[in-house]
Design a protein around this motif. Structure first.
Motif, PDB file in Angstrom:
ATOM      1  N   MET A   1      -5.447  -2.204 -28.646  1.00  0.00           N
ATOM      2  CA  MET A   1      -4.848  -2.671 -27.400  1.00  0.00           C
ATOM      3  C   MET A   1      -5.704  -3.786 -26.808  1.00  0.00           C
ATOM      4  O   MET A   1      -6.930  -3.707 -26.820  1.00  0.00           O
ATOM      5  N   ILE A   2      -5.049  -4.803 -26.314  1.00  0.00           N
ATOM      6  CA  ILE A   2      -5.712  -5.900 -25.612  1.00  0.00           C
ATOM      7  C   ILE A   2      -5.265  -5.792 -24.161  1.00  0.00           C
ATOM      8  O   ILE A   2      -4.076  -5.925 -23.856  1.00  0.00           O
ATOM      9  N   LEU A   3      -6.207  -5.563 -23.277  1.00  0.00           N
ATOM     10  CA  LEU A   3      -5.853  -5.294 -21.892  1.00  0.00           C
ATOM     11  C   LEU A   3      -5.999  -6.512 -20.991  1.00  0.00           C
ATOM     12  O   LEU A   3      -6.631  -7.502 -21.342  1.00  0.00           O
ATOM     13  N   GLY A   4      -5.415  -6.408 -19.805  1.00  0.00           N
ATOM     14  CA  GLY A   4      -5.304  -7.503 -18.863  1.00  0.00           C
ATOM     15  C   GLY A   4      -6.579  -8.124 -18.338  1.00  0.00           C
ATOM     16  O   GLY A   4      -6.595  -9.321 -18.059  1.00  0.00           O
ATOM     17  N   PRO A   5      -7.679  -7.384 -18.179  1.00  0.00           N
ATOM     18  CA  PRO A   5      -8.869  -8.020 -17.620  1.00  0.00           C
ATOM     19  C   PRO A   5      -9.397  -9.198 -18.431  1.00  0.00           C
ATOM     20  O   PRO A   5     -10.003 -10.098 -17.880  1.00  0.00           O
ATOM     21  N   PHE A   6      -9.152  -9.210 -19.759  1.00  0.00           N
ATOM     22  CA  PHE A   6      -9.548 -10.351 -20.579  1.00  0.00           C
ATOM     23  C   PHE A   6      -8.607 -10.411 -21.780  1.00  0.00           C
ATOM     24  O   PHE A   6      -8.598  -9.503 -22.596  1.00  0.00           O
ATOM     25  N   ASN A   7      -7.809 -11.469 -21.855  1.00  0.00           N
ATOM     26  CA  ASN A   7      -6.930 -11.640 -23.014  1.00  0.00           C
ATOM     27  C   ASN A   7      -6.749 -13.107 -23.336  1.00  0.00           C
ATOM     28  O   ASN A   7      -6.599 -13.939 -22.457  1.00  0.00           O
ATOM     29  N   GLY A   8      -6.802 -13.416 -24.629  1.00  0.00           N
ATOM     30  CA  GLY A   8      -6.645 -14.776 -25.118  1.00  0.00           C
ATOM     31  C   GLY A   8      -5.325 -14.918 -25.859  1.00  0.00           C
ATOM     32  O   GLY A   8      -4.928 -14.031 -26.607  1.00  0.00           O
ATOM     33  N   HIS A   9      -4.658 -16.035 -25.639  1.00  0.00           N
ATOM     34  CA  HIS A   9      -3.342 -16.269 -26.224  1.00  0.00           C
ATOM     35  C   HIS A   9      -3.342 -17.530 -27.080  1.00  0.00           C
ATOM     36  O   HIS A   9      -3.800 -18.589 -26.643  1.00  0.00           O
ATOM     37  N   VAL A  10      -2.799 -17.380 -28.297  1.00  0.00           N
ATOM     38  CA  VAL A  10      -2.503 -18.496 -29.187  1.00  0.00           C
ATOM     39  C   VAL A  10      -0.990 -18.651 -29.128  1.00  0.00           C
ATOM     40  O   VAL A  10      -0.269 -17.666 -28.986  1.00  0.00           O
ATOM     41  N   MET A  11      -0.479 -19.853 -29.256  1.00  0.00           N
ATOM     42  CA  MET A  11       0.952 -20.133 -29.100  1.00  0.00           C
ATOM     43  C   MET A  11       1.828 -19.024 -29.697  1.00  0.00           C
ATOM     44  O   MET A  11       1.716 -18.697 -30.869  1.00  0.00           O
ATOM     45  N   HIS A  12       2.671 -18.435 -28.836  1.00  0.00           N
ATOM     46  CA  HIS A  12       3.624 -17.400 -29.254  1.00  0.00           C
ATOM     47  C   HIS A  12       4.800 -17.397 -28.291  1.00  0.00           C
ATOM     48  O   HIS A  12       4.742 -18.022 -27.226  1.00  0.00           O
ATOM     49  N   ASP A  13       5.845 -16.679 -28.655  1.00  0.00           N
ATOM     50  CA  ASP A  13       7.052 -16.646 -27.828  1.00  0.00           C
ATOM     51  C   ASP A  13       7.252 -15.329 -27.086  1.00  0.00           C
ATOM     52  O   ASP A  13       8.265 -15.145 -26.425  1.00  0.00           O
ATOM     53  N   LEU A  14       6.319 -14.419 -27.171  1.00  0.00           N
ATOM     54  CA  LEU A  14       6.453 -13.138 -26.490  1.00  0.00           C
ATOM     55  C   LEU A  14       6.072 -13.279 -25.019  1.00  0.00           C
ATOM     56  O   LEU A  14       5.253 -14.120 -24.662  1.00  0.00           O
ATOM     57  N   ARG A  15       6.675 -12.433 -24.182  1.00  0.00           N
ATOM     58  CA  ARG A  15       6.391 -12.468 -22.751  1.00  0.00           C
ATOM     59  C   ARG A  15       6.237 -11.052 -22.217  1.00  0.00           C
ATOM     60  O   ARG A  15       6.727 -10.080 -22.786  1.00  0.00           O
ATOM     61  N   TYR A  16       5.556 -10.957 -21.088  1.00  0.00           N
ATOM     62  CA  TYR A  16       5.389  -9.687 -20.403  1.00  0.00           C
ATOM     63  C   TYR A  16       6.748  -9.242 -19.870  1.00  0.00           C
ATOM     64  O   TYR A  16       7.528 -10.067 -19.396  1.00  0.00           O
ATOM     65  N   ASP A  17       7.011  -7.965 -19.927  1.00  0.00           N
ATOM     66  CA  ASP A  17       8.274  -7.417 -19.436  1.00  0.00           C
ATOM     67  C   ASP A  17       8.178  -7.301 -17.916  1.00  0.00           C
ATOM     68  O   ASP A  17       7.388  -6.505 -17.401  1.00  0.00           O
ATOM     69  N   GLU A  18       8.974  -8.076 -17.204  1.00  0.00           N
ATOM     70  CA  GLU A  18       8.889  -8.124 -15.749  1.00  0.00           C
ATOM     71  C   GLU A  18       9.433  -6.870 -15.078  1.00  0.00           C
ATOM     72  O   GLU A  18       9.264  -6.686 -13.882  1.00  0.00           O
ATOM     73  N   ARG A  19      10.048  -5.991 -15.854  1.00  0.00           N
ATOM     74  CA  ARG A  19      10.486  -4.702 -15.317  1.00  0.00           C
ATOM     75  C   ARG A  19       9.322  -3.721 -15.264  1.00  0.00           C
ATOM     76  O   ARG A  19       9.449  -2.639 -14.691  1.00  0.00           O
ATOM     77  N   ILE A  20       8.191  -4.110 -15.867  1.00  0.00           N
ATOM     78  CA  ILE A  20       7.010  -3.237 -15.898  1.00  0.00           C
ATOM     79  C   ILE A  20       5.916  -3.867 -15.023  1.00  0.00           C
ATOM     80  O   ILE A  20       5.187  -4.742 -15.463  1.00  0.00           O
ATOM     81  N   PRO A  21       5.826  -3.448 -13.760  1.00  0.00           N
ATOM     82  CA  PRO A  21       4.843  -4.064 -12.863  1.00  0.00           C
ATOM     83  C   PRO A  21       3.417  -3.553 -13.070  1.00  0.00           C
ATOM     84  O   PRO A  21       2.477  -4.146 -12.581  1.00  0.00           O
ATOM     85  N   LEU A  22       3.260  -2.426 -13.772  1.00  0.00           N
ATOM     86  CA  LEU A  22       1.943  -1.889 -14.097  1.00  0.00           C
ATOM     87  C   LEU A  22       1.894  -1.618 -15.592  1.00  0.00           C
ATOM     88  O   LEU A  22       2.903  -1.318 -16.211  1.00  0.00           O
ATOM     89  N   LYS A  23       0.704  -1.725 -16.160  1.00  0.00           N
ATOM     90  CA  LYS A  23       0.503  -1.500 -17.602  1.00  0.00           C
ATOM     91  C   LYS A  23       1.271  -2.514 -18.452  1.00  0.00           C
ATOM     92  O   LYS A  23       1.629  -2.255 -19.589  1.00  0.00           O
ATOM     93  N   GLU A  24       1.517  -3.674 -17.865  1.00  0.00           N
ATOM     94  CA  GLU A  24       2.212  -4.744 -18.578  1.00  0.00           C
ATOM     95  C   GLU A  24       1.415  -5.222 -19.780  1.00  0.00           C
ATOM     96  O   GLU A  24       1.976  -5.687 -20.765  1.00  0.00           O
TER      97      GLU A  24
END
Length: 190
Positions: free
Chosen positions: A140-163
């Motif tokens: 699992m890669i958690l929110g406090p530190f995450n690096g992104h390389v070009m991709h098309d995935l997005r956070y689910d906006e229906r999930i306000p916590l544990k996104e």
């Protein structure tokens, strides 16, 4: 290699501290809060007020507007204190230059592995670090530190916590890997 570091922040101008450790961080804040953040740090990106209030929506705004083929991005929490690693049994806190060097290495490893999301160990306890497992490719890669390389995935906006858990699962499902540098860990006030 080019990358920028973004920190979504909301109603925390008086307590955020990431800029004290990583001076090149950009706080991403709503229009109505911009003045407060500009008073503490000169790198502020202003987003429309309607985007704020849902961390998934803010993270998606950052990905949609700043993630591209030529530039990668890091997202960190606004209460980030340090990044550490163990050298033998000694805990070492990385200085700012070492943080940037570690980030470059993380992106290079992503390129080598074909990973699109990477992060750091979530636990700073020496007892939880296994020296013979310096990286993981399905963690699992958690929110406090995450690096992104070009991709098309997005956070689910229906999930306000544990996104962050959801995005990690999406990455593992689509790309079959994430990269976690187990030898490094972050310290934030989460």
């Amino acid at each position: 290699m080019s990358f920028k570091i973004y920190s979504p922040s909301y109603k925390r101008a008086k307590i955020c501290k990431t800029h004290k450790y990583i001076k090149d961080v950009f706080y991403v804040v709503a229009e109505n809060e911009a003045k407060e953040y500009k008073a503490i740090h000169d790198k502020v990106i202003i987003i429309p007020n309607k985007i704020q209030g849902n961390i998934s929506r803010v993270r998606n705004y950052i990905l949609d507007n700043f993630l591209n083929v030529d530039e990668r991005l890091i997202m960190v929490d606004d209460d980030f204190k340090s990044i550490g690693c163990f050298e033998g049994n000694l805990l070492k806190k990385l200085n700012e230059d070492e943080v940037y060097e570690m980030i470059e290495k993380g992106f290079l490893l992503c390129d080598d592995l074909g990973a699109k999301l990477w992060g750091l160990n979530i636990i700073s306890d020496k007892g939880s670090y296994r020296e013979y497992t310096p990286i993981s490719t399905n963690a699992m890669i958690l929110g406090p530190f995450n690096g992104h390389v070009m991709h098309d995935l997005r956070y689910d906006e229906r999930i306000p916590l544990k996104e962050d858990y959801d995005l990690s699962l999406q990455m593992l499902n689509k790309f079959r890997k994430t990269l976690r540098l187990n030898m490094y860990h972050y310290n934030s006030e989460q």
